[in-house]
Design an enzyme around this catalytic site. Structure first.
Site, short mmCIF file in Angstrom:
data_model
loop_
_atom_site.label_atom_id
_atom_site.label_comp_id
_atom_site.label_asym_id
_atom_site.label_seq_id
_atom_site.Cartn_x
_atom_site.Cartn_y
_atom_site.Cartn_z
N TYR A 139 0.88 -1.17 0.00
CA TYR A 139 0.00 0.00 0.00
C TYR A 139 0.92 1.22 0.00
O TYR A 139 1.44 1.61 1.05
CB TYR A 139 -0.90 -0.05 1.23
CG TYR A 139 -1.96 1.03 1.33
CD1 TYR A 139 -2.07 2.05 0.39
CD2 TYR A 139 -2.86 1.03 2.39
CE1 TYR A 139 -3.05 3.02 0.49
CE2 TYR A 139 -3.84 1.99 2.51
CZ TYR A 139 -3.93 2.99 1.56
OH TYR A 139 -4.89 3.97 1.67
N LYS A 163 -0.80 -1.26 -4.33
CA LYS A 163 -1.91 -0.31 -4.29
C LYS A 163 -1.29 1.08 -4.37
O LYS A 163 -0.72 1.59 -3.40
CB LYS A 163 -2.71 -0.48 -2.99
CG LYS A 163 -3.82 0.55 -2.82
CD LYS A 163 -4.56 0.35 -1.50
CE LYS A 163 -5.58 1.47 -1.25
NZ LYS A 163 -6.31 1.30 0.02
#
Length: 298
Positions: A139, A163
């Site tokens: 992330y 992400k």
């Protein structure tokens, strides 16, 4: 048939809220109708313990409970992505609990430590991987570490996706070019940023909208998958009020907007925990209501 992890990453990663009861304790069973509707609409992968799930407001015990309960509620209908993070011992403990619960993969939050270093983050990822033995999605909320450091993170064994949660498509293009082509780069700024990130090679996107109106998110994904950017942008324009409310107060109303919308459609998941804002201001609520009037009756 259940999707593979790569297929799910290229779809919609639906970031679930964390419901609370009247005493302020987690109440995971309130998610059951939300998960059922989202999966029925075509959401590809539920995500538990993400930022829309107020990850940093939960204790590690609560996060462990949430991943167990969500995996059980999904019951094999889709891959489940489980968020882990914070201090390395908490991250490894939650990674172990996620693997034991049956999560498909881990979403590793970017460490918020004030003294984080890129090479220290490599060690962090390796420790999380060793603890769980599950594939990982990074992330990435801060791309200032540079393309070289991003490539080093992506080279850690077990990293299957990223992400990408910064509004910098050109930096994303550089990162994609520098890394293994098997890695899936997921648009991490929800539907509104999906088209420009798709344009440089991202596939799939994260969504908080799936908690409220998953059919709309699925329609946006279908348009992008077909290369219909005009159609996708027209659909995205219809949710502009929703995302504008979520972006206010330094993004401090991000989860507030989702939970207020859930209350309005009769699926009360409780308030947010401080330091997130609660409730919406009157002006914010009016703008959210304007968005909600578009949603067909369930």
């Amino acid at each position: 048939m259940t999707l593979t992890l790569d297929q799910a990453l290229e779809g919609i990663s639906g970031i679930l809220v964390t419901p609370y009861d009247d005493a302020g304790d987690i109440a995971p069973q309130k998610l059951a109708p939300i998960i059922d509707r989202a999966l029925g609409a075509g959401m590809h992968m539920p995500v538990v313990n993400g930022n829309t799930g107020e990850f940093y407001a939960l204790t590690t015990d609560e996060a462990c409970t949430m991943v167990r309960e969500v995996v059980a509620m999904v019951d094999g209908r889709a891959p489940v992505l489980a968020g882990v993070g914070r201090g390395i011992r908490d991250a490894c403990r939650l990674a172990e609990a996620s693997a034991k619960a049956g999560a498909t993969a881990l979403m590793v939050h970017q460490p918020p430590d004030p003294f984080v270093s890129p090479r220290g983050t490599v060690d962090y990822l390796k420790a999380v991987s060793d603890a769980a033995g599950l594939p990982m999605m990074l992330y990435l909320r801060n791309d200032t570490i540079g393309t070289k450091a991003i490539a080093e993170l992506c080279a850690v064994e077990g990293v299957k996706g990223v992400k990408w949660a910064t509004p910098n498509p050109l930096k994303l293009a550089d990162a994609i070019a520098a890394c293994d082509p098997s890695i899936v780069w997921v648009g991490g700024l929800a539907e509104v940023w999906a088209p420009p990130l798709y344009a440089v090679g991202a596939r799939g996107f994260t969504s908080g909208l799936v908690n409220i109106w998953p059919e709309h998110s699925v329609a946006i994904h279908a348009a992008l998958a077909a290369g219909d950017y005009a159609g996708a942008n027209a659909l995205i324009a219809r949710m502009s009020d929703f995302e504008a409310v979520r972006a206010e107060e330094l993004n401090g109303t991000n989860v507030t907007g989702v939970k207020a919308a859930l209350q309005a459609i009769g699926q009360n998941c409780g308030p947010t925990r401080p330091p997130s804002a609660w409730p919406l201001t009157m002006a914010q609520q009016e703008r959210l209501n304007r968005f909600l009037r578009q949603i067909p009756e369930m």
